[in-house]
Design a protein around this motif. Structure first.
Motif, PDB file in Angstrom:
ATOM      1  N   LEU A  50     -85.642  22.345  -5.452  1.00 33.41           N
ATOM      2  CA  LEU A  50     -85.125  23.716  -5.032  1.00 33.41           C
ATOM      3  C   LEU A  50     -83.695  23.733  -4.421  1.00 33.41           C
ATOM      4  CD1 LEU A  50     -88.632  24.846  -3.869  1.00 33.41           C
ATOM      5  CD2 LEU A  50     -87.573  25.505  -6.022  1.00 33.41           C
ATOM      6  N   ARG A  51     -83.582  22.408  -3.773  1.00 35.82           N
ATOM      7  CA  ARG A  51     -82.161  22.636  -3.045  1.00 35.82           C
ATOM      8  C   ARG A  51     -81.023  22.468  -3.624  1.00 35.82           C
ATOM      9  NH1 ARG A  51     -83.056  21.029   2.666  1.00 35.82           N
ATOM     10  NH2 ARG A  51     -81.317  19.863   2.521  1.00 35.82           N
ATOM     11  N   GLY A  52     -79.958  22.999  -3.282  1.00 36.51           N
ATOM     12  CA  GLY A  52     -78.535  22.840  -3.668  1.00 36.51           C
ATOM     13  C   GLY A  52     -78.397  23.521  -5.121  1.00 36.51           C
ATOM     14  N   GLN A  53     -77.287  23.962  -5.375  1.00 35.00           N
ATOM     15  CA  GLN A  53     -76.697  24.847  -6.464  1.00 35.00           C
ATOM     16  C   GLN A  53     -75.470  24.345  -7.041  1.00 35.00           C
ATOM     17  OE1 GLN A  53     -76.124  29.072  -5.661  1.00 35.00           O
ATOM     18  NE2 GLN A  53     -77.691  28.564  -4.186  1.00 35.00           N
ATOM     19  N   ALA A  54     -75.095  24.521  -8.362  1.00 40.37           N
ATOM     20  CA  ALA A  54     -73.785  24.506  -8.956  1.00 40.37           C
ATOM     21  C   ALA A  54     -72.886  25.485  -8.541  1.00 40.37           C
ATOM     22  CB  ALA A  54     -74.044  24.088 -10.454  1.00 40.37           C
ATOM     23  N   ARG A  55     -71.747  25.341  -8.461  1.00 40.67           N
ATOM     24  CA  ARG A  55     -70.645  26.399  -8.423  1.00 40.67           C
ATOM     25  C   ARG A  55     -69.619  26.062  -9.200  1.00 40.67           C
ATOM     26  NH1 ARG A  55     -70.015  26.171  -1.736  1.00 40.67           N
ATOM     27  NH2 ARG A  55     -69.569  23.973  -2.728  1.00 40.67           N
ATOM     28  N   PRO A  56     -68.874  27.131  -9.477  1.00 37.62           N
ATOM     29  CA  PRO A  56     -67.604  26.709 -10.438  1.00 37.62           C
ATOM     30  C   PRO A  56     -66.578  25.973  -9.482  1.00 37.62           C
ATOM     31  CG  PRO A  56     -67.840  29.165  -9.802  1.00 37.62           C
ATOM     32  CD  PRO A  56     -68.952  28.527  -9.505  1.00 37.62           C
ATOM     33  N   PHE A  57     -65.846  25.147 -10.220  1.00 41.11           N
ATOM     34  CA  PHE A  57     -64.760  24.638  -9.483  1.00 41.11           C
ATOM     35  C   PHE A  57     -63.876  25.671  -8.723  1.00 41.11           C
ATOM     36  CE2 PHE A  57     -65.484  20.871 -12.253  1.00 41.11           C
ATOM     37  CZ  PHE A  57     -65.868  20.005 -11.181  1.00 41.11           C
ATOM     38  N   PRO A  58     -63.218  25.597  -7.780  1.00 44.10           N
ATOM     39  CA  PRO A  58     -62.445  26.368  -6.976  1.00 44.10           C
ATOM     40  C   PRO A  58     -61.022  26.912  -8.144  1.00 44.10           C
ATOM     41  CG  PRO A  58     -62.156  24.503  -5.983  1.00 44.10           C
ATOM     42  CD  PRO A  58     -63.053  24.279  -6.859  1.00 44.10           C
ATOM     43  N   MET A  59     -60.614  28.032  -7.924  1.00 44.10           N
ATOM     44  CA  MET A  59     -59.155  28.252  -8.788  1.00 44.10           C
ATOM     45  C   MET A  59     -58.177  28.393  -7.631  1.00 44.10           C
ATOM     46  SD  MET A  59     -60.173  28.906 -11.808  1.00 44.10           S
ATOM     47  CE  MET A  59     -58.879  29.982 -12.525  1.00 44.10           C
ATOM     48  N   PRO A  60     -56.725  28.033  -8.027  1.00 42.40           N
ATOM     49  CA  PRO A  60     -56.542  28.091  -9.232  1.00 42.40           C
ATOM     50  C   PRO A  60     -56.868  26.628  -9.987  1.00 42.40           C
ATOM     51  CG  PRO A  60     -54.769  27.626  -7.703  1.00 42.40           C
ATOM     52  CD  PRO A  60     -55.877  28.087  -6.917  1.00 42.40           C
ATOM     53  N   ASP A  61     -56.074  26.582 -11.099  1.00 42.81           N
ATOM     54  CA  ASP A  61     -56.379  25.400 -11.953  1.00 42.81           C
ATOM     55  C   ASP A  61     -56.277  24.253 -11.184  1.00 42.81           C
ATOM     56  OD1 ASP A  61     -54.730  24.165 -14.756  1.00 42.81           O
ATOM     57  OD2 ASP A  61     -56.334  23.369 -13.671  1.00 42.81           O
ATOM     58  N   PRO A  62     -57.548  23.355 -11.078  1.00 38.45           N
ATOM     59  CA  PRO A  62     -57.343  22.103 -10.223  1.00 38.45           C
ATOM     60  C   PRO A  62     -56.833  20.970 -10.958  1.00 38.45           C
ATOM     61  CG  PRO A  62     -59.530  22.515 -11.437  1.00 38.45           C
ATOM     62  CD  PRO A  62     -58.696  23.507 -11.782  1.00 38.45           C
ATOM     63  N   PHE A  63     -56.267  21.283 -12.048  1.00 39.20           N
ATOM     64  CA  PHE A  63     -55.465  20.051 -12.777  1.00 39.20           C
ATOM     65  C   PHE A  63     -54.440  19.626 -12.124  1.00 39.20           C
ATOM     66  CE2 PHE A  63     -59.195  19.841 -15.273  1.00 39.20           C
ATOM     67  CZ  PHE A  63     -59.132  20.721 -16.367  1.00 39.20           C
ATOM     68  N   VAL A  64     -54.345  19.318 -10.795  1.00 33.66           N
ATOM     69  CA  VAL A  64     -53.134  18.939 -10.074  1.00 33.66           C
ATOM     70  C   VAL A  64     -53.452  17.376  -9.987  1.00 33.66           C
ATOM     71  CG1 VAL A  64     -51.901  19.389  -8.124  1.00 33.66           C
ATOM     72  CG2 VAL A  64     -53.220  21.098  -9.141  1.00 33.66           C
ATOM     73  N   ARG A  65     -52.231  16.676 -10.058  1.00 36.53           N
ATOM     74  CA  ARG A  65     -52.400  15.266  -9.843  1.00 36.53           C
ATOM     75  C   ARG A  65     -52.880  15.073  -8.554  1.00 36.53           C
ATOM     76  NH1 ARG A  65     -47.031  12.278 -11.794  1.00 36.53           N
ATOM     77  NH2 ARG A  65     -47.812  10.750 -10.379  1.00 36.53           N
ATOM     78  N   ALA A  66     -53.791  14.057  -8.452  1.00 35.23           N
ATOM     79  CA  ALA A  66     -54.604  13.958  -7.045  1.00 35.23           C
ATOM     80  C   ALA A  66     -53.453  13.331  -6.084  1.00 35.23           C
ATOM     81  CB  ALA A  66     -55.459  12.510  -7.084  1.00 35.23           C
TER      82      ALA A  66
END
Lengths: 438, 111
Positions: free
Chosen positions: A417-433
């Motif tokens: 029951l614990r925890g839930q999935a969430r969408p990745f934060p916007m904007p586009d997270p495809f940024v080099r680490a």
């Protein structure tokens, strides 16, 4: 890409059955504590409780886990899920028939039914495990040998139990009395089957969960050799009719005590090499279980040196091993495996596509920590009650023990029951680490 | 895409790297790149070639982690396919965890 081979409904079923068995065994202790004091080894209630714990709680859970984790440990297919399910179902069926026969105790037990129950369970287990054992990778030889030995002792103890059930322990060709054979049956089942099975699984699971650099092979091999030698010596003491305390019996108990000490050292060694040893409830519960193992081993050896050890002291030693070590060790690993099972069920398909909680965040920590005092209090009051014959202490122990299994069931349910999935934060997270971190 | 176009290739690989960093190990809670599971990532035409490994042969969720990595890379619009190769030699060890990963796990300075 192939999706995971971990069939979690199978594991949840095993977990539910096994916790239910453990719970009922503790309820029996709380409900009928008198049965556990006088001539406890002849009481139907005690036999039901003992087998509920050994075959039901320990056996079903371990075999259920093995049929799923063993193929992954091996990196090979163990056969279809249907085969695994059928084997476990046969074991459970045999176990239930046996429990039913004990509950409606008549001596000797109906031979055919008892034999069918015992043989179906052990044969199905072996049939399932054999291909895996044959193909075990070379780097896991210790684990393979320990598992194979455990299954070997399961067959031996089941066979001996079958003979006892049919009243075949009295004839001249099997000269020892029922109590001697009972002692051998208990050693083969508790130490040979259950302890070796826990040892083998923990050799793989403990380093995996603690990021330890594997485990030392030689203490494991010494442990295995000592268990073999110790059980052989006890078998010789039984069949050579050496009066207790005889040299074979003392040697056997001494060797088994040494084996338990070597295993405890192995656990300490693994934990000392852990790179990420979280001081969580699971780790402390496992340490508590290992302490109970050492206490059981020392008690067993001391009792072997006495002329006529009291039945209460013997029962306390059995309880230390059965509930103290096996119960504690298994509950501690449930706390590691259950969150992972819940994560697989709920979030594995979303991994990499959404923000999902990690397995550890699914664990209800207060419920996990509650297991530690519940196990300790049940163990201490149970041992004291058995040793002194105190009905009140045994009743208290049964209540704490039953609460422990309820706690674990609630913990497993809460993981779902614990925890839930969430969408990745916007904007586009495809940024080099490296850019993000700078 | 022209295979010789290094800037576009670099951009795609950066996106692929970021996508892999979204895949977390559910047991340890750090991403597969910092965990050291990703050995190499390169482009062959429009196909991403990933050499990876698992923390152990006995990893019960190894297949799942591989599937998650595949799905994360396959979701990139510039990629036409993902070619994955599991490496098992040398075996994974905690030495492969990045300094940042070690910091997250609290195992800095351990043996």
């Amino acid at each position: 890409m192939p999706r995971p081979a971990l069939v979690t409904p199978f594991l949840w079923t095993s977990l539910g059955l096994s916790l239910a068995c453990g719970f009922v065994a503790q309820v029996l202790l709380a409900h009928d504590p008198q049965a556990f004091t006088q001539h406890w080894f002849r009481q139907a209630t005690v036999l039901v409780a003992l087998h509920l714990t050994t075959l039901g709680f320990v056996g079903i859970l371990i075999l259920g886990v093995l049929t799923q984790f063993l193929p992954m440990l091996l990196g090979r297919s163990l056969g279809s899920t249907a085969l695994a399910g059928a084997a476990l179902a046969a074991f459970v069926l045999g176990f239930l028939v046996l429990i039913g026969l004990f509950a409606a105790w008549r001596a000797p037990l109906p031979a055919a039914a008892a034999g069918l129950a015992l043989v179906s369970g052990s044969a199905a287990t072996l049939a399932l495990a054999w291909p895996a054992l044959v193909h075990f990778g070379p780097n896991q030889r210790l684990c393979r040998a320990t598992l194979a030995s455990s299954l070997f002792y399961l067959v031996l103890t089941a066979g001996l139990g079958g003979l006892m059930a049919q009243g075949l322990v009295g004839p001249p060709w099997l000269a020892p009395g029922p109590l001697d054979v009972l002692k051998l049956h208990a050693h083969l089942g508790l130490v040979g089957f259950a302890c070796l099975m826990v040892f083998a699984v923990s050799y793989e699971l403990l380093p995996m969960f603690n990021l330890a650099k594997g485990y030392a092979q030689w203490p494991g091999w010494v442990t295995l050799a000592l268990v073999h030698a110790g059980l052989a010596a006890i078998a010789v003491s039984v069949f050579s009719l050496t009066p207790a305390p005889g040299p074979w019996c003392m040697a056997g108990e001494g060797l088994l005590a040494l084996a338990c000490l070597f295993y405890a050292l192995q656990v300490l060694w693994i934990q000392s090499r852990a790179r990420r040893l979280q001081q969580d409830a699971s780790v402390w519960l496992f340490r508590q279980a290992c302490l109970a193992l050492v206490a059981a081993a020392v008690t067993g050896f001391v009792l072997a040196t006495q002329d006529a050890p009291g039945p209460g002291a013997v029962a306390a030693a059995v309880y230390l091993l059965l509930f103290g070590f096996l119960g504690g060790a298994i509950v501690s690993q449930i706390q590691k495996i259950v969150p992972l099972m819940a994560w697989v069920d709920r979030f594995s398909a979303l991994a990499g596509k959404a923000q999902v909680p990690i397995a550890g965040h699914l664990l209800n920590k207060p419920l996990a920590w509650l297991a530690l005092p519940l196990h300790f209090l049940a163990l201490v009051s149970g041992c004291a009650g058995l040793a002194t014959g105190s009905i009140q202490l045994l009743r208290i122990s049964g209540c704490f023990g039953a609460a422990l299994f309820v706690d674990q069931a609630l913990l497993a349910a809460s993981c779902r029951l614990r925890g839930q999935a969430r969408p990745f934060p916007m904007p586009d997270p495809f940024v080099r680490a490296d850019l993000r971190s700078s | 895409m022209n295979p010789g176009d290094a800037s576009i290739e670099g951009e795609i690989l950066a996106k692929a790297d970021a996508a892999l960093r979204r895949v977390l190990d559910p047991e340890m809670g750090i991403n597969v790149v910092d965990l050291g599971l990703v050995h190499s990532l390169r482009l062959r035409g429009h196909v991403l070639v990933l050499n990876y490994q698992l923390t152990s042969d006995s990893c019960p969720i190894g297949g799942m982690m591989a599937a998650a990595m595949h799905d994360a890379l396959d979701a990139l619009p510039e990629v036409m396919g993902v070619d994955m190769h599991l490496l098992d030699d040398p075996p994974w060890s905690a030495d492969r965890i990045s300094p940042q990963g070690k910091k997250m796990l609290g195992i800095e300075g351990t043996h």
